[in-house]
Design a protein around this motif. Structure first.
Motif, PDB file in Angstrom:
ATOM      1  N   PHE A  84       5.050   3.711   2.205  1.00  0.00           N
ATOM      2  CA  PHE A  84       4.808   1.993   1.764  1.00  0.00           C
ATOM      3  C   PHE A  84       4.208   1.312   2.961  1.00  0.00           C
ATOM      4  O   PHE A  84       5.322   1.893   4.302  1.00  0.00           O
ATOM      5  N   PHE A  85       3.612   0.562   3.295  1.00  0.00           N
ATOM      6  CA  PHE A  85       3.276  -0.182   3.965  1.00  0.00           C
ATOM      7  C   PHE A  85       2.521  -1.657   3.646  1.00  0.00           C
ATOM      8  O   PHE A  85       2.126  -1.045   2.277  1.00  0.00           O
ATOM      9  N   CYS A  86       1.851  -2.462   4.189  1.00  0.00           N
ATOM     10  CA  CYS A  86       1.384  -4.012   3.817  1.00  0.00           C
ATOM     11  C   CYS A  86       0.687  -4.287   4.099  1.00  0.00           C
ATOM     12  O   CYS A  86       0.097  -3.744   5.894  1.00  0.00           O
ATOM     13  N   GLY A 113      -4.051  -0.326  13.334  1.00  0.00           N
ATOM     14  CA  GLY A 113      -4.899   0.324  11.828  1.00  0.00           C
ATOM     15  C   GLY A 113      -5.046  -0.002  10.743  1.00  0.00           C
ATOM     16  O   GLY A 113      -6.093   0.287  10.121  1.00  0.00           O
ATOM     17  N   LYS A 114      -4.468  -0.997  10.429  1.00  0.00           N
ATOM     18  CA  LYS A 114      -4.464  -1.407   8.501  1.00  0.00           C
ATOM     19  C   LYS A 114      -4.391  -2.520   8.345  1.00  0.00           C
ATOM     20  O   LYS A 114      -5.328  -3.169   7.114  1.00  0.00           O
ATOM     21  N   ALA A 115      -3.770  -3.798   8.893  1.00  0.00           N
ATOM     22  CA  ALA A 115      -3.552  -5.140   8.714  1.00  0.00           C
ATOM     23  C   ALA A 115      -4.900  -5.849   9.294  1.00  0.00           C
ATOM     24  O   ALA A 115      -3.982  -6.965   9.759  1.00  0.00           O
ATOM     25  N   TYR A 117     -13.465   4.046   5.372  1.00  0.00           N
ATOM     26  CA  TYR A 117     -12.660   3.937   4.445  1.00  0.00           C
ATOM     27  C   TYR A 117     -11.715   4.679   3.724  1.00  0.00           C
ATOM     28  O   TYR A 117     -11.257   5.451   3.931  1.00  0.00           O
ATOM     29  N   GLU A 118     -11.060   4.002   2.483  1.00  0.00           N
ATOM     30  CA  GLU A 118      -9.848   4.678   1.920  1.00  0.00           C
ATOM     31  C   GLU A 118     -10.335   3.972   0.532  1.00  0.00           C
ATOM     32  O   GLU A 118      -9.995   2.850   0.275  1.00  0.00           O
ATOM     33  N   ALA A 119     -11.020   4.826  -0.766  1.00  0.00           N
ATOM     34  CA  ALA A 119     -10.904   4.288  -2.134  1.00  0.00           C
ATOM     35  C   ALA A 119      -9.783   4.728  -3.087  1.00  0.00           C
ATOM     36  O   ALA A 119      -9.198   5.835  -3.122  1.00  0.00           O
ATOM     37  N   GLU A 120      -9.063   3.544  -3.679  1.00  0.00           N
ATOM     38  CA  GLU A 120      -8.054   3.269  -3.587  1.00  0.00           C
ATOM     39  C   GLU A 120      -7.861   3.093  -5.267  1.00  0.00           C
ATOM     40  O   GLU A 120      -8.713   1.762  -5.525  1.00  0.00           O
ATOM     41  N   LEU A 121      -6.927   2.831  -5.761  1.00  0.00           N
ATOM     42  CA  LEU A 121      -7.061   2.459  -7.295  1.00  0.00           C
ATOM     43  C   LEU A 121      -5.946   1.079  -6.974  1.00  0.00           C
ATOM     44  O   LEU A 121      -5.323   1.414  -6.241  1.00  0.00           O
ATOM     45  N   GLY A 159      -3.142   4.110  -2.674  1.00  0.00           N
ATOM     46  CA  GLY A 159      -3.365   5.889  -2.192  1.00  0.00           C
ATOM     47  C   GLY A 159      -4.599   6.156  -2.052  1.00  0.00           C
ATOM     48  O   GLY A 159      -5.185   6.000  -3.357  1.00  0.00           O
ATOM     49  N   THR A 160      -5.326   7.072  -1.108  1.00  0.00           N
ATOM     50  CA  THR A 160      -6.456   7.608  -1.445  1.00  0.00           C
ATOM     51  C   THR A 160      -6.859   8.718  -1.687  1.00  0.00           C
ATOM     52  O   THR A 160      -5.911   9.611  -1.353  1.00  0.00           O
ATOM     53  N   PRO A 161      -7.475   9.239  -1.681  1.00  0.00           N
ATOM     54  CA  PRO A 161      -7.528  11.092  -2.626  1.00  0.00           C
ATOM     55  C   PRO A 161      -8.755  11.683  -0.862  1.00  0.00           C
ATOM     56  O   PRO A 161      -8.771  11.005  -0.322  1.00  0.00           O
ATOM     57  N   LEU A 182     -10.628  -1.181  -1.237  1.00  0.00           N
ATOM     58  CA  LEU A 182     -10.838  -0.935  -0.556  1.00  0.00           C
ATOM     59  C   LEU A 182      -9.609  -0.006   0.872  1.00  0.00           C
ATOM     60  O   LEU A 182      -9.732  -1.850   1.032  1.00  0.00           O
ATOM     61  N   ASP A 183      -8.983   0.474   1.402  1.00  0.00           N
ATOM     62  CA  ASP A 183      -8.090   0.428   2.539  1.00  0.00           C
ATOM     63  C   ASP A 183      -8.742   0.505   3.297  1.00  0.00           C
ATOM     64  O   ASP A 183      -8.542   1.690   4.024  1.00  0.00           O
ATOM     65  N   MET A 184      -9.611  -0.381   4.418  1.00  0.00           N
ATOM     66  CA  MET A 184     -10.053  -0.276   5.693  1.00  0.00           C
ATOM     67  C   MET A 184      -9.585   0.281   6.342  1.00  0.00           C
ATOM     68  O   MET A 184      -8.197  -0.327   6.560  1.00  0.00           O
ATOM     69  N   CYS A 208       1.089  -1.376   0.021  1.00  0.00           N
ATOM     70  CA  CYS A 208       0.336   0.081  -0.219  1.00  0.00           C
ATOM     71  C   CYS A 208       1.090   1.463   0.013  1.00  0.00           C
ATOM     72  O   CYS A 208       2.066   1.313   0.711  1.00  0.00           O
ATOM     73  N   VAL A 209       0.088   2.116  -0.706  1.00  0.00           N
ATOM     74  CA  VAL A 209       1.013   4.042  -0.463  1.00  0.00           C
ATOM     75  C   VAL A 209       0.478   4.858   0.389  1.00  0.00           C
ATOM     76  O   VAL A 209      -0.651   4.668   0.173  1.00  0.00           O
ATOM     77  N   GLY A 210       0.788   5.394   1.528  1.00  0.00           N
ATOM     78  CA  GLY A 210       0.184   6.663   2.141  1.00  0.00           C
ATOM     79  C   GLY A 210       0.807   7.512   1.714  1.00  0.00           C
ATOM     80  O   GLY A 210       1.959   8.077   1.064  1.00  0.00           O
TER      81      GLY A 210
HETATM   82 MN    MN Z   1      -4.244   3.820   2.029  1.00  0.00          MN
END
Ligand code: MN
Length: 234
Positions: free
Chosen positions: A52-54, A136-138, A84-88, A205-207, A115-117, A29-31
């Motif tokens: 980056f993170f994973c 927080g992420k994984a 939510y974080e909407a991402e390509l 990454g998310t907008p 989605l990077d929840m 994932c890109v932050g």
């Molecule tokens: Mn994200």
């Protein structure tokens, strides 16, 4: 040799236009890769680059969401600020290391909406103490991903619009033209840090417009050229 316990299954993502699945290897994932999101998180995009993170790649964390279905995401434990974080999402079809930006497109298999929840309260607590972001992420169900569409079918997706609705209300609206690091730059930089392999996924990454959701709410993500992604919080 047999295993002493059953091994975890490989997660397979549906691919538009085929009955075969894309086997997930790693989830990068890109932050902080959209300037307006960097600012809403309290940082200055001119002062530090994305990073980056994973997330885990197991079948508890990654949730394939077939076309026309609505994923169920259980509200995760130990948080009061589930975002939510909407991402390509970019799927790597050919591995490599030290990939040049100009060659990066050749390593892309396809794309999906993801989605990077995030358990935002736990992520920020860890961030502020300089601790890792996994809590927080994984967590389980943290990476719902829609069907892949092959690059050969959909093209480069440069400037694709991205819209995330919660219960029919637009919360995130941007375009991949606003990525700080482009998809090709992400692949190049990531491949300098890790040897990429076919099967790797990258959340790009998310907008701006991230926010909290509650049980009963429905998320709908549309990215131009890709199958939409829908998920309901349970
Ligand atoms: Mn994200």
């Amino acid at each position: 040799m047999p295993y002493v316990i059953p091994p975890s299954p490989v997660v397979g993502l549906p691919v538009d236009g085929t009955d075969a699945l894309f086997p997930v290897r790693r989830v990068y994932c890109v932050g902080r890769n959209y300037a307006a999101h960097v600012r809403e998180m309290g940082f200055d995009p001119s002062r530090e680059p994305p990073f980056f993170f994973c997330k885990p790649n197991d079948d508890a964390s990654v949730v394939p969401v077939p076309a026309g279905t609505v994923a169920t995401l259980p509200y995760p434990p130990q948080t009061g600020d589930y975002h939510y974080e909407a991402e390509l999402v970019v799927a790597i079809g050919q591995g490599g290391r030290d990939i040049a930006v100009e060659q990066a497109a050749q390593h892309i298999y396809g794309y999906a909406a993801g989605l990077d929840m995030t358990r935002r309260d736990l992520q920020i607590a860890a961030r502020d103490k300089g601790r890792p972001w996994e809590t927080g992420k994984a967590f389980d169900y943290s990476a719902p991903i829609g069907p892949l569409r092959r690059r050969a079918d959909v093209g480069a997706l440069d400037g694709a619009s991205l819209v995330l609705e919660v219960d029919g209300q637009v919360r995130q609206q941007s375009t991949t033209a606003h990525l700080i690091w482009s998809v090709e730059e992400i692949i190049s930089r990531l491949s300098a840090l890790f040897a990429l392999e076919a099967g790797d996924l990258v959340f790009t990454g998310t907008p701006e417009g991230v926010g909290a959701v509650s049980p009963g709410q429905t998320l709908a993500l549309r990215i131009d050229g890709l199958a939409p992604l829908a998920a309901r919080i349970a």
